[in-house]
Design a protein around this motif. Structure first.
Motif, PDB file in Angstrom:
ATOM      1  N   GLY A 133     -16.850  39.709  25.988  1.00  0.00           N
ATOM      2  CA  GLY A 133     -17.914  40.701  25.886  1.00  0.00           C
ATOM      3  C   GLY A 133     -18.736  40.571  24.620  1.00  0.00           C
ATOM      4  N   THR A 134     -18.079  40.522  23.467  1.00  0.00           N
ATOM      5  CA  THR A 134     -18.796  40.380  22.201  1.00  0.00           C
ATOM      6  C   THR A 134     -19.085  38.919  21.894  1.00  0.00           C
ATOM      7  N   HIS A 151     -22.330  37.665  23.246  1.00  0.00           N
ATOM      8  CA  HIS A 151     -23.488  38.100  22.464  1.00  0.00           C
ATOM      9  C   HIS A 151     -23.641  37.235  21.210  1.00  0.00           C
ATOM     10  N   ALA A 180     -14.252  36.229  18.171  1.00  0.00           N
ATOM     11  CA  ALA A 180     -14.201  37.535  18.825  1.00  0.00           C
ATOM     12  C   ALA A 180     -12.940  37.634  19.676  1.00  0.00           C
ATOM     13  N   PHE A 234     -16.870  50.073  21.374  1.00  0.00           N
ATOM     14  CA  PHE A 234     -18.022  49.310  21.826  1.00  0.00           C
ATOM     15  C   PHE A 234     -18.770  50.051  22.929  1.00  0.00           C
ATOM     16  N   ASP A 236     -22.124  49.011  25.832  1.00  0.00           N
ATOM     17  CA  ASP A 236     -22.921  47.918  26.378  1.00  0.00           C
ATOM     18  C   ASP A 236     -24.404  48.254  26.345  1.00  0.00           C
ATOM     19  N   ARG A 243     -22.176  46.249  21.511  1.00  0.00           N
ATOM     20  CA  ARG A 243     -21.608  44.926  21.258  1.00  0.00           C
ATOM     21  C   ARG A 243     -22.646  43.991  20.654  1.00  0.00           C
ATOM     22  N   VAL A 295     -22.809  44.431  16.985  1.00  0.00           N
ATOM     23  CA  VAL A 295     -21.656  43.838  16.306  1.00  0.00           C
ATOM     24  C   VAL A 295     -21.874  42.339  16.151  1.00  0.00           C
TER      25      VAL A 295
END
Length: 224
Positions: free
Chosen positions: A11-12, A15, A72, A174, A176, A199, A202
């Protein structure tokens, strides 16, 4: 800059990967399943590594020449418990062997109060937490994510015990939501009233830490 992103399909991590590519960095993505990055093969170098039982040679290849490694890594299910500690230990060893020095890792806001082998009696409260987080938010999160947080606490032990130029990012919950590029940070403590953060923000913050020498060997709280 040459960057290596560990857990780049999460997820992170995704990004971080996308933002690093957009910023023009040469990126190596470390993932367990390369198919999750289909379509990016011509933009990034993809190295397949199962970080639950890491291949030391593959990790050395992934971090060789990296100006910074951003991780991450963290469990996403019960059967992955322990992956943050094991995987980070392997990444640190690979960086030492390859001569890479800069490491930025993702942790979580409650970890400062979670016991670990190197910190068996941590503070009861983080100095940045207000009344709600001290008495409701953090106790609830520590109960719900007990095994996950214990893994992250051991992961932080590995990072802090290394001779690398490390930074640890500790965000709260977190979301989204789209990234804003606007957030607060604090050294050595959580953010008062900082209950969540996208996220994407971050990821933006972690990438920004790479070139900030004042963040080396620091734990940084970040929140919206």
């Amino acid at each position: 800059m040459e960057l290596t992103v560990v857990a780049a399909s999460g997820g992170t991590g995704r990004h971080i990967l996308d933002q690093a590519v957009a910023a023009g960095h040469d990126v190596t993505a470390v993932v367990r399943n390369p198919r999750k990055l289909d379509g990016l093969g011509n933009r990034v170098r993809i190295v397949a590594v199962d970080l639950a039982s890491p291949d030391a040679g593959a990790l050395r290849e992934a971090v060789a020449g990296a100006g910074a490694v951003l991780s991450a890594l963290g469990a996403t299910s019960a059967h992955e418990e322990g992956v943050a500690e094991r995987g980070t230990r392997a990444v640190v060893a690979a960086m030492r062997t390859a001569g890479a020095h800069r490491l930025v890792v993702l942790s979580a806001a409650p970890i400062g109060t979670v016991p670990s082998p190197q910190r068996p009696t941590p503070p009861r409260h983080d100095p940045g937490d207000g009344f709600f987080m001290r008495h409701l938010g953090v106790p609830f999160a520590r109960t719900k994510f007990r095994a996950h947080y214990a893994d992250l606490a051991r992961m932080e032990d590995v990072v802090r015990g290394s001779d690398l130029d490390w930074s640890i990012s500790r965000p709260p919950m977190f979301t989204d939501k789209p990234g804003t590029g606007r957030y607060r940070e604090a050294f050595g403590r959580n953010i008062r009233g900082g209950f969540s953060i996208p996220r994407a923000d971050v990821a933006h913050h972690m990438l920004g830490l790479v070139d900030r020498p004042e963040t080396v060997r620091q734990i940084i709280g970040v929140a919206s």
